[in-house]
Write a protein that holds these residues in place. Structure first.
Motif, PDB file in Angstrom:
ATOM      1  N   SER A  41       9.823  86.523  49.061  1.00 30.02           N
ATOM      2  CA  SER A  41      10.352  85.909  50.267  1.00 30.02           C
ATOM      3  C   SER A  41      10.665  84.447  49.978  1.00 30.02           C
ATOM      4  CB  SER A  41       9.329  86.034  51.409  1.00 30.02           C
ATOM      5  OG  SER A  41       9.889  85.655  52.635  1.00 30.02           O
ATOM      6  N   ASP A  42      11.223  83.762  50.988  1.00 31.46           N
ATOM      7  CA  ASP A  42      11.339  82.305  50.868  1.00 31.46           C
ATOM      8  C   ASP A  42      10.235  81.662  51.701  1.00 31.46           C
ATOM      9  OD1 ASP A  42      12.175  81.931  53.591  1.00 31.46           O
ATOM     10  OD2 ASP A  42      14.237  82.357  53.035  1.00 31.46           O
ATOM     11  N   GLN A  43      10.089  80.358  51.595  1.00 35.39           N
ATOM     12  CA  GLN A  43       8.934  79.701  52.195  1.00 35.39           C
ATOM     13  C   GLN A  43       8.910  79.834  53.717  1.00 35.39           C
ATOM     14  OE1 GLN A  43       6.342  78.102  50.201  1.00 35.39           O
ATOM     15  NE2 GLN A  43       5.463  78.731  52.152  1.00 35.39           N
ATOM     16  N   ALA A  46       8.088  83.513  54.566  1.00 39.84           N
ATOM     17  CA  ALA A  46       6.732  83.832  54.115  1.00 39.84           C
ATOM     18  C   ALA A  46       5.681  83.272  55.070  1.00 39.84           C
ATOM     19  CB  ALA A  46       6.506  83.296  52.704  1.00 39.84           C
ATOM     20  N   ASP A  47       5.897  82.062  55.549  1.00 41.89           N
ATOM     21  CA  ASP A  47       4.947  81.450  56.486  1.00 41.89           C
ATOM     22  C   ASP A  47       4.827  82.259  57.777  1.00 41.89           C
ATOM     23  OD1 ASP A  47       4.469  79.425  54.702  1.00 41.89           O
ATOM     24  OD2 ASP A  47       5.779  77.963  55.692  1.00 41.89           O
ATOM     25  N   MET A  50       4.802  87.017  55.928  1.00 43.28           N
ATOM     26  CA  MET A  50       4.236  87.560  54.696  1.00 43.28           C
ATOM     27  C   MET A  50       2.921  88.298  54.951  1.00 43.28           C
ATOM     28  SD  MET A  50       4.607  87.949  51.381  1.00 43.28           S
ATOM     29  CE  MET A  50       5.573  86.659  50.582  1.00 43.28           C
ATOM     30  N   GLU A  51       2.032  87.708  55.744  1.00 43.67           N
ATOM     31  CA  GLU A  51       0.722  88.335  55.990  1.00 43.67           C
ATOM     32  C   GLU A  51       0.872  89.645  56.762  1.00 43.67           C
ATOM     33  OE1 GLU A  51      -2.058  87.477  54.498  1.00 43.67           O
ATOM     34  OE2 GLU A  51      -0.778  85.971  53.515  1.00 43.67           O
ATOM     35  N   LYS A  54       1.835  92.176  54.086  1.00 47.73           N
ATOM     36  CA  LYS A  54       0.702  92.482  53.205  1.00 47.73           C
ATOM     37  C   LYS A  54      -0.326  93.378  53.892  1.00 47.73           C
ATOM     38  CE  LYS A  54       0.680  88.447  50.125  1.00 47.73           C
ATOM     39  NZ  LYS A  54      -0.093  87.250  49.690  1.00 47.73           N
ATOM     40  N   SER A  65       2.789  88.709  45.486  1.00 52.54           N
ATOM     41  CA  SER A  65       3.881  88.072  46.216  1.00 52.54           C
ATOM     42  C   SER A  65       4.440  86.906  45.415  1.00 52.54           C
ATOM     43  CB  SER A  65       3.410  87.596  47.591  1.00 52.54           C
ATOM     44  OG  SER A  65       2.384  86.630  47.467  1.00 52.54           O
ATOM     45  N   VAL A  67       7.242  83.429  46.176  1.00 59.17           N
ATOM     46  CA  VAL A  67       8.018  82.679  47.160  1.00 59.17           C
ATOM     47  C   VAL A  67       9.039  81.808  46.434  1.00 59.17           C
ATOM     48  CG1 VAL A  67       7.923  80.954  48.998  1.00 59.17           C
ATOM     49  CG2 VAL A  67       6.121  82.688  48.830  1.00 59.17           C
TER      50      VAL A  67
END
Length: 362
Positions: A41-43, A46-47, A50-51, A54, A65, A67
């Protein structure tokens, strides 16, 4: 409520699923189990998500992962090489699954990575932008070169597309505009009814999940139908590049990321309509599109770009033949055609068009 459609390809079929909250039940849409999972992902994305992604996988399964930096500039050979290196260091193999979590940049970069890592491993597209409703379907993946956009790439379909419309609520206004340029493009390629519905959309107001779902599914359906006829872009698939010949040239000329892809395509589409009306002596929705773009705050004011430089970049477009520009034009709404352009006429048309844009913004 989720909806789905199946895209048929020469290497197998895959399902596109669109719905709210479906990022939290990914395993329901995977075609098989995998030894390990690699989420890229990108930042920004992801922020946010992403979780959530996961959390779909059990603690005993290897989940890694990576980033990448935000923006179009990450679609380059250096980021691709770093991705390969990271995957090797983390022990990915041919039985791993890669998840592209993000917009079109992530989907293109990660798809190209998946197509070449150990000669190809499975990957899933998880679009988080409106724009990616186009790029996530059809299997075209790649990275940019200084000479042009997507000049390094391959055809490599995902094993699934999981499109959670809840992720679109976090999009900034500029990304909404960028994405809807491709939705409008699909309207021009399909029919007047879809086009009219789309260009009635006021992007200055929050869009409901139902509106997004309906427009995205129709856009995806247009793309799927074209891809199934011509997976490798020998003819019909080139129609999907309406607005992209000038759009890609503008992105390259201005510097990747200065304008979004959709912003550049919107201007490219406007130019394609102008040329179509002149070439085929027809009345298309040029003025309607122009007014819609202005109402929704698309950038129409170009810096001092050089026509000669734009033409050279247009010649490097993948549709070009024998150093001649070929453009996707419209005989009517829903009737695209590939047209070989006379360079002198194209130069004059481009100069006139850019001059009109300047007048529009004075």
């Amino acid at each position: 409520m989720e909806s789905s459609l199946t895209v048929q390809t020469s290497s197998g079929n895959y399902v596109v699923t669109v719905g709210a909250g479906i990022r939290k039940k990914i395993s329901s849409y995977l075609p098989k189990s995998y030894e390990s999972i690699y989420i890229v992902s990108d930042q920004k994305v992801a922020d946010l998500y992403m979780e959530d992604v996961k959390a779909n996988f059990p603690s005993f399964q290897q989940v890694e992962s990576y980033v990448v930096p935000n923006g179009e500039a990450s679609k380059n050979i250096d980021q691709y090489y770093q991705l390969i290196t990271d995957a090797l260091e983390k022990g990915l193999n041919r039985h791993s699954l890669v998840i592209a979590l993000g917009g079109g940049v992530i989907g293109d970069l990660v798809g190209f990575f998946a197509s070449t890592f150990m000669r190809g491993i499975d990957f899933v597209q998880m679009p988080t932008t409106i724009l990616a409703h186009d790029s996530s379907v059809g299997g075209k993946v790649g990275i940019n070169h200084a000479y042009g956009k997507n000049l390094i790439g391959s055809f490599y379909p995902p094993v699934a597309v999981i499109y959670d419309v809840e992720t679109l609520t976090s999009l900034p206004q500029r990304e909404v505009r960028s994405g809807y340029a491709e939705v409008v493009k699909h309207g021009f390629l399909r029919d007047s009814a879809f086009l009219t519905d789309v260009i009635r959309t006021d992007l200055n107001k929050p869009l409901s999940q139902q509106t997004l779902k309906e427009h995205l599914l129709q856009g995806i359906q247009v793309k799927a139908e074209v891809v199934e006829k011509d997976e490798r872009e020998s003819h019909h698939r080139m129609f999907l590049n309406l607005g992209h010949t000038l759009g890609h040239a503008l992105e390259s000329e201005l510097g990747y990321g200065v304008w979004t892809h959709g912003e550049a395509v919107a201007v490219g589409m406007l130019f394609a309509l102008k040329v179509s009306e002149k070439t085929f002596e027809v009345k298309l929705s040029y003025q309607e599109l122009l007014q819609w773009l202005k109402h929704n705050n698309y950038p129409l004011s170009l810096p001092d770009v050089k026509v000669a430089s734009l033409l050279e970049k247009m010649k490097k477009d993948k549709k070009s033949r024998d150093n001649h520009v070929q453009m996707v034009l419209l005989k009517q709404i829903g009737e695209p055609i590939i047209q070989k352009m006379d360079e002198g006429s194209l130069c004059r048309d481009l100069e006139d068009f850019l001059g009109e844009l300047v007048q529009q913004n004075d």
